[in-house]
Design an enzyme around this catalytic site. Structure first.
Site, PDB file in Angstrom:
ATOM      1  N   ASP A   1      37.736  24.690  29.969  1.00  0.00           N
ATOM      2  CA  ASP A   1      38.921  25.365  29.421  1.00  0.00           C
ATOM      3  C   ASP A   1      39.012  25.119  27.920  1.00  0.00           C
ATOM      4  O   ASP A   1      39.053  23.963  27.474  1.00  0.00           O
ATOM      5  CB  ASP A   1      40.169  24.824  30.123  1.00  0.00           C
ATOM      6  CG  ASP A   1      41.379  25.726  29.959  1.00  0.00           C
ATOM      7  OD1 ASP A   1      41.270  26.755  29.268  1.00  0.00           O
ATOM      8  OD2 ASP A   1      42.433  25.399  30.518  1.00  0.00           O
TER       9      ASP A   1
ATOM     10  N   CYS B   1      42.867  32.757  28.443  1.00  0.00           N
ATOM     11  CA  CYS B   1      42.603  32.260  29.804  1.00  0.00           C
ATOM     12  C   CYS B   1      42.606  33.290  30.934  1.00  0.00           C
ATOM     13  O   CYS B   1      41.579  33.532  31.558  1.00  0.00           O
ATOM     14  CB  CYS B   1      43.618  31.173  30.152  1.00  0.00           C
ATOM     15  SG  CYS B   1      43.528  29.706  29.114  1.00  0.00           S
TER      16      CYS B   1
ATOM     17  N   ARG C   1      39.386  34.666  33.347  1.00  0.00           N
ATOM     18  CA  ARG C   1      39.208  34.193  34.720  1.00  0.00           C
ATOM     19  C   ARG C   1      39.159  35.352  35.715  1.00  0.00           C
ATOM     20  O   ARG C   1      38.409  35.311  36.700  1.00  0.00           O
ATOM     21  CB  ARG C   1      40.326  33.219  35.071  1.00  0.00           C
ATOM     22  CG  ARG C   1      40.211  31.926  34.294  1.00  0.00           C
ATOM     23  CD  ARG C   1      41.509  31.129  34.195  1.00  0.00           C
ATOM     24  NE  ARG C   1      41.351  30.145  33.143  1.00  0.00           N
ATOM     25  CZ  ARG C   1      40.801  28.940  33.316  1.00  0.00           C
ATOM     26  NH1 ARG C   1      40.425  28.561  34.520  1.00  0.00           N
ATOM     27  NH2 ARG C   1      40.640  28.130  32.302  1.00  0.00           N
TER      28      ARG C   1
ATOM     29  N   LYS D   1      42.283  24.608  37.774  1.00  0.00           N
ATOM     30  CA  LYS D   1      43.212  25.570  37.175  1.00  0.00           C
ATOM     31  C   LYS D   1      42.940  26.983  37.695  1.00  0.00           C
ATOM     32  O   LYS D   1      41.848  27.523  37.517  1.00  0.00           O
ATOM     33  CB  LYS D   1      43.054  25.524  35.650  1.00  0.00           C
ATOM     34  CG  LYS D   1      43.847  26.584  34.898  1.00  0.00           C
ATOM     35  CD  LYS D   1      43.618  26.456  33.400  1.00  0.00           C
ATOM     36  CE  LYS D   1      44.270  27.592  32.631  1.00  0.00           C
ATOM     37  NZ  LYS D   1      44.073  27.459  31.174  1.00  0.00           N
TER      38      LYS D   1
ATOM     39  N   HIS E   1      41.571  21.843  27.413  1.00  0.00           N
ATOM     40  CA  HIS E   1      42.788  22.506  26.944  1.00  0.00           C
ATOM     41  C   HIS E   1      43.822  21.477  26.491  1.00  0.00           C
ATOM     42  O   HIS E   1      43.907  20.375  27.034  1.00  0.00           O
ATOM     43  CB  HIS E   1      43.352  23.346  28.097  1.00  0.00           C
ATOM     44  CG  HIS E   1      44.360  24.376  27.703  1.00  0.00           C
ATOM     45  ND1 HIS E   1      45.620  24.063  27.232  1.00  0.00           N
ATOM     46  CD2 HIS E   1      44.301  25.734  27.727  1.00  0.00           C
ATOM     47  CE1 HIS E   1      46.288  25.176  26.997  1.00  0.00           C
ATOM     48  NE2 HIS E   1      45.513  26.207  27.287  1.00  0.00           N
TER      49      HIS E   1
ATOM     50  N   ASP F   1      35.951  29.324  29.525  1.00  0.00           N
ATOM     51  CA  ASP F   1      36.768  30.541  29.615  1.00  0.00           C
ATOM     52  C   ASP F   1      36.966  31.258  28.292  1.00  0.00           C
ATOM     53  O   ASP F   1      37.158  32.469  28.256  1.00  0.00           O
ATOM     54  CB  ASP F   1      38.122  30.236  30.269  1.00  0.00           C
ATOM     55  CG  ASP F   1      39.028  29.357  29.404  1.00  0.00           C
ATOM     56  OD1 ASP F   1      38.524  28.664  28.492  1.00  0.00           O
ATOM     57  OD2 ASP F   1      40.255  29.355  29.644  1.00  0.00           O
TER      58      ASP F   1
END
Length: 502
Positions: free
Chosen positions: A32, A72, A76, A126, A232, A284
């Site tokens: 991330d 994000c 995804r 996540k 992140h 990502d």
């Protein structure tokens, strides 16, 4: 001639081995906000990532691998469906705890494709593709048998009083205010709220190991998807990794993610399935440069998160499968869109009957061959049908039709990274990414008109074929949909507090 015959023989051997072996297992690792230059194996001098470095040294490292969005949720969605996010409606921006919409349940994910072939499926980490009314959009509604994780970004809830590093170092910053604290969910139930960051990664690695072990015990092929929260903002790490990296908090969190990767690989070894498992790693979107030393590095790529420059959407990527993928480096053009069709082919699964944007990567993986992909389209954070694609890559050339900076990339010496004004370029800016991956030198003049004309024709053909799905993010938010461990409690969000051991 001899070299050519050796290649043919190797291809035949691989084909036979794939045909005769049991269905392969798949482990998909997704970092991330990790930049192109953040891993040791991609050149960072102070990152400690021994497990990812080992996968890279013994697997295939991609130099030209792209995700479909510089933020994000849309990235995804494209990863899991093999379709640009504009088709599924995951635009503009990202989903929130109270978002009404989410990834539509009629979208076919990698998990659904593999379940059709008898695979056990799990996600740990996540999600960030929606929660919705009564869990409408959770992973368990998208083909995953098991889920442990935070259903969105771990900064999408107040974090100023949470502990991110031992013994009691509070998280850096405040994160989102006025919403519920971030929940840890097991399948569709909240296990803990707020999540305990110090113990989170341990819980994730144990969950992943148990899932693999159970699948092997039951003689089932499996698909494990681990979209990590690392690296992140706000960074966090447990006692085994806090203070252990020379790179500070960012390095500690990256090292903790790498540790989880190591534990997954160890479990694959211990259960005897490592040689029948394809591990694929990428991230990502690019680094959040506004966080400075806590925000990651794009290496020599321009800008970062939120932009359609290379630093926003070109990601490190590694494919590892002992005995099948030979160690080396590939410069073939590839994308997260290509993972679904590749996994489907290797599993012998039928592709979904929809417009896919991904292509099969097996020629790259097993033969170090050329890619079926010659083009890639860069969508901004907030695409629309009028401006649509911001940039196009064709072979080694990239044309920018629009550029726009982002707050996520604020603070770099390059003012273009944070310039929020939308700039239209006619003729488009043109870069040769093979000679100039940092996008410094615009190719001007009539000598390059044929390249621009070719890219323009490709862009027009693609945009004519693109059907924008209804924006799921545009459906808005409802605070009543924010996940709460005590339903109907008051006053919300403060009352949504439940502590339990992981």
């Amino acid at each position: 001639m001899m070299d050519f015959m050796c290649i043919i023989a190797l291809f035949a051997l691989i084909t036979v081995r794939c045909a005769c072996a049991a269905p392969p297992n798949f482990v998909l690792l997704f970092a991330d906000d990790l930049g192109y230059g953040d891993l040791g194996c991609f050149g960072h001098p102070s990152s400690l990532t021994p497990n990812l470095d080992r996968l890279a040294a013994n697997g295939l490292r991609f130099t030209d691998f792209y995700v479909t969005s510089p933020v994000c949720s849309p990235s995804r969605a494209a990863l899991l469906t093999g379709r640009y996010q504009t088709r599924s409606g995951i635009y503009p921006g990202v989903l929130y705890p109270g978002s009404i919409g989410g990834l539509p349940t009629n979208e076919t994910t990698i998990a659904k494709v593999l379940k059709s072939k008898g695979y056990s499926t799990a996600i740990v980490g996540k999600w960030h593709l929606g929660v919705g009314l009564n869990g409408t959009y959770l992973p368990t509604r998208h083909g995953f048998d098991n889920y442990l994780g935070i259903p969105y970004s771990h900064d999408q809830g107040p974090c100023q009083n949470l502990t991110c590093f031992p013994p009691d170092v509070k998280c850096h910053g405040y994160c989102d205010q006025g919403v519920v604290s971030v929940p840890l969910m097991l399948n569709e139930n909240i296990k803990q709220q707020p999540a305990d960051f110090l113990e989170l990664e341990k819980a994730y690695s144990e969950f992943a190991s148990e899932f693999i072990s159970m699948a092997v015990k039951n003689n089932r092929p499996f698909f494990l998807y681990h979209p990590s929260h690392h690296t992140h903002y706000p960074q966090y790490a447990g006692v085994d990794y806090a203070g252990k990296s020379p790179r500070g908090p960012f390095g500690d969190s990256l090292m903790e993610f790498d540790g989880t990767v190591g534990k997954i690989v160890q479990t694959l070894e211990q259960t005897g399935v490592l040689n029948n498992t394809l591990i694929f790693f990428t991230g990502d979107n690019g680094p959040e440069l506004m966080r400075q030393s806590r925000g990651g590095s794009a290496g020599l790529m321009r800008c970062g998160k939120g932009t359609t420059y290379e630093g926003g959407m070109r990601e490190p990527a590694i494919a590892y499968w002992p005995g099948f993928i030979q160690p080396g480096v590939t410069h073939a053009l590839a994308s997260s869109l290509d993972i679904l069709p590749t996994f489907a082919k290797l599993a012998g699964a039928v592709l979904p009957d929809v417009q896919l944007d991904g292509v099969d990567m097996t020629n790259i993986l097993f033969n170090r061959g050329s890619s079926e992909r010659q083009t890639f389209f860069y969508y901004p954070v907030g695409p629309d049908e009028k401006n649509s694609v911001f940039a196009v890559r064709w072979k080694n050339f990239k044309a920018h039709y629009y550029t726009q900076g982002a707050l996520h990339s604020l603070g770099t010496p390059d003012s273009n990274c944070s310039l929020l004004a939308l700039l239209h370029h006619d003729p488009p800016l043109l870069y040769n990414l093979e000679a100039d991956p940092a996008e410094n030198y615009n190719l001007k003049g009539a000598d390059w008109d044929s390249v621009r004309n070719q890219i323009q024709a490709i862009k027009e053909q693609f945009e004519a074929s693109m059907v924008f799905g209804e924006s799921e993010i545009g459906k808005g938010k409802d605070s009543a949909l924010e996940p709460c461990c005590i339903p109907n409690c008051t006053p919300k969000p403060k009352c949504c507090q439940c502590t339990s051991a992981l």
